[in-house]
Design an enzyme around this catalytic site. Sequence first.
Site, PDB file in Angstrom:
ATOM      1  N   THR A 198       3.043   5.471 -14.145  1.00  0.00           N
ATOM      2  CA  THR A 198       2.415   5.694 -15.462  1.00  0.00           C
ATOM      3  C   THR A 198       3.495   5.782 -16.552  1.00  0.00           C
ATOM      4  O   THR A 198       4.687   5.908 -16.248  1.00  0.00           O
ATOM      5  CB  THR A 198       1.642   7.031 -15.449  1.00  0.00           C
ATOM      6  OG1 THR A 198       2.586   8.077 -15.169  1.00  0.00           O
ATOM      7  CG2 THR A 198       0.534   7.046 -14.395  1.00  0.00           C
ATOM      8  N   SER A 199       3.048   5.793 -17.791  1.00  0.00           N
ATOM      9  CA  SER A 199       3.998   5.930 -18.909  1.00  0.00           C
ATOM     10  C   SER A 199       4.781   7.231 -18.783  1.00  0.00           C
ATOM     11  O   SER A 199       5.980   7.276 -19.082  1.00  0.00           O
ATOM     12  CB  SER A 199       3.246   5.912 -20.247  1.00  0.00           C
ATOM     13  OG  SER A 199       2.786   4.611 -20.505  1.00  0.00           O
ATOM     14  N   GLY A 250       0.817  -1.218   0.000  1.00  0.00           N
ATOM     15  CA  GLY A 250       0.000   0.000   0.000  1.00  0.00           C
ATOM     16  C   GLY A 250       0.842   1.255   0.000  1.00  0.00           C
ATOM     17  O   GLY A 250       1.336   1.684   1.047  1.00  0.00           O
ATOM     18  N   GLU A 279       2.006   0.926 -11.194  1.00  0.00           N
ATOM     19  CA  GLU A 279       3.458   0.885 -10.919  1.00  0.00           C
ATOM     20  C   GLU A 279       4.221   1.945 -11.716  1.00  0.00           C
ATOM     21  O   GLU A 279       5.303   1.684 -12.247  1.00  0.00           O
ATOM     22  CB  GLU A 279       4.019  -0.520 -11.166  1.00  0.00           C
ATOM     23  CG  GLU A 279       3.374  -1.491 -10.218  1.00  0.00           C
ATOM     24  CD  GLU A 279       4.197  -2.716  -9.918  1.00  0.00           C
ATOM     25  OE1 GLU A 279       5.439  -2.638  -9.940  1.00  0.00           O
ATOM     26  OE2 GLU A 279       3.580  -3.737  -9.646  1.00  0.00           O
TER      27      GLU A 279
END
Length: 381
Positions: free
Chosen positions: A366-367, A124, A364
């Site tokens: 973003t681009s 988390g 995990e």
Amino acid sequence: MEFELTREQQIVQDMVRDFARREIAPHAEKWDQEAIFPKDVFKKMGELGLLGLPFPEQYGGSGADTITYAIAVEEIGRACGGTGLSYAAAVSLGASPLYYFGTEEQKQEFLVPLAKGEALGAFGLTEPNAGSDAKGTRTTAVLDGDEYVLNGEKCWITNAGYAKCVIVTAVTGESENGKKQISAFIVPTGTKGFEIRCNYDKMGVRASNTCELVLKDVRVPKSHLLGDPSKGFKQFLFTLDGGRISIAALALGIAQAAFDKALAYAKERKQFGQTISSFQAIQFKLADMAMEIELARNMVLKAAWLKDQKKPFSKEAAFAKLFASETATKVCNQALQIHGGYGYMREYGIERMLRDAKLMEIGEGTSEIQRLVIARHLGCL
Ligand SMILES: Cc1cc2nc3c(=O)[nH]c(=O)nc-3n(C[C@H](O)[C@H](O)[C@H](O)COP(=O)(O)OP(=O)(O)OC[C@H]3O[C@@H](n4cnc5c(N)ncnc54)[C@H](O)[C@@H]3O)c2cc1C
């Protein structure tokens, strides 16, 4: 340079492919439509040693390398993106930090059951106001005698509803330069004040369990602090680097599945008296899809290999995650186009793959964040 998988890696690939074809693929549509988390499948995956694949046997694992693990994620993702996401998150986010940063006692108590598949791991980090900018974390952990008291909220946490413990990040103070010190804690589910709500209605990866965490005066013993409190931020960056290899592998699996369907369909579907695969427009789409999948696979395997060699792999993990996730969305979109109107219908399974693939560009990092990571490695910032 060696481009062949080892015999052990091939054996695991065959085993996981066979398992995923029998136990996962036939149910993927139903799990997606009804948002069912396949609990029993995870039990079987635990029995096969998949949940502890990259951890040593002394911690309940199978002692395989990162390449083998990436291959397993790809094969599971090929059958079902949601199941693949929960698998990748359980190993890379839930269990890995315990392996890399835990004390021997923490490993025995918390890692061993996760590696054996007796429970799922969860991590988390994200909060309603702290996504890409993890330094914006507002959850706090205050030392009170021999216990830390945690307060805060986390959102979109994979597997928390089926976890035995969740690794939660929280602010523990300020470092010398006035920046927030963020540390990680092992919080067993069921601890008083720790509420887990799993009510999200997601666009894709619907077989994956995603939850909101609310922590109100949650007390954990000091011994549940994970790793060095002053290096909490660096620790989760390392965790995310490893996780990115698995998300890239998952994206690759989804792309491969969509490509396989598109190729088979193109060879069968007839229009204007010939199969659509005889049209150059369709051939070029398939050629580009095959090439980009191959490139993505090479990037995933290289990043995994670097990690196994204990060499720096952060930039290559970002390359792999960025390229494989954007490839997956593109390939699924083209696969749907090749299927025409049938691709738009649920029963063909392509629209599910497209919805699942989109998450790979967000979770995990973003681009945009992957591009920032790469730019940082290039010395631009
Ligand atoms: C299904 C699902 C599962 C998840 N599982 C987990 C989990 O298990 N554990 C966990 O901790 N989190 C999890 N997440 C959260 C996920 O990691 C975040 O959604 C992600 O990091 C992006 O954060 P955000 O959604 O708050 O977007 P934001 O950070 O608000 O970004 C919004 C947009 O702004 C862009 N942006 C932000 N900052 C910059 C910048 N500096 N430069 C350029 N563009 C920028 C982003 O790229 C994006 O396009 C999950 C999310 C989903 C949807």
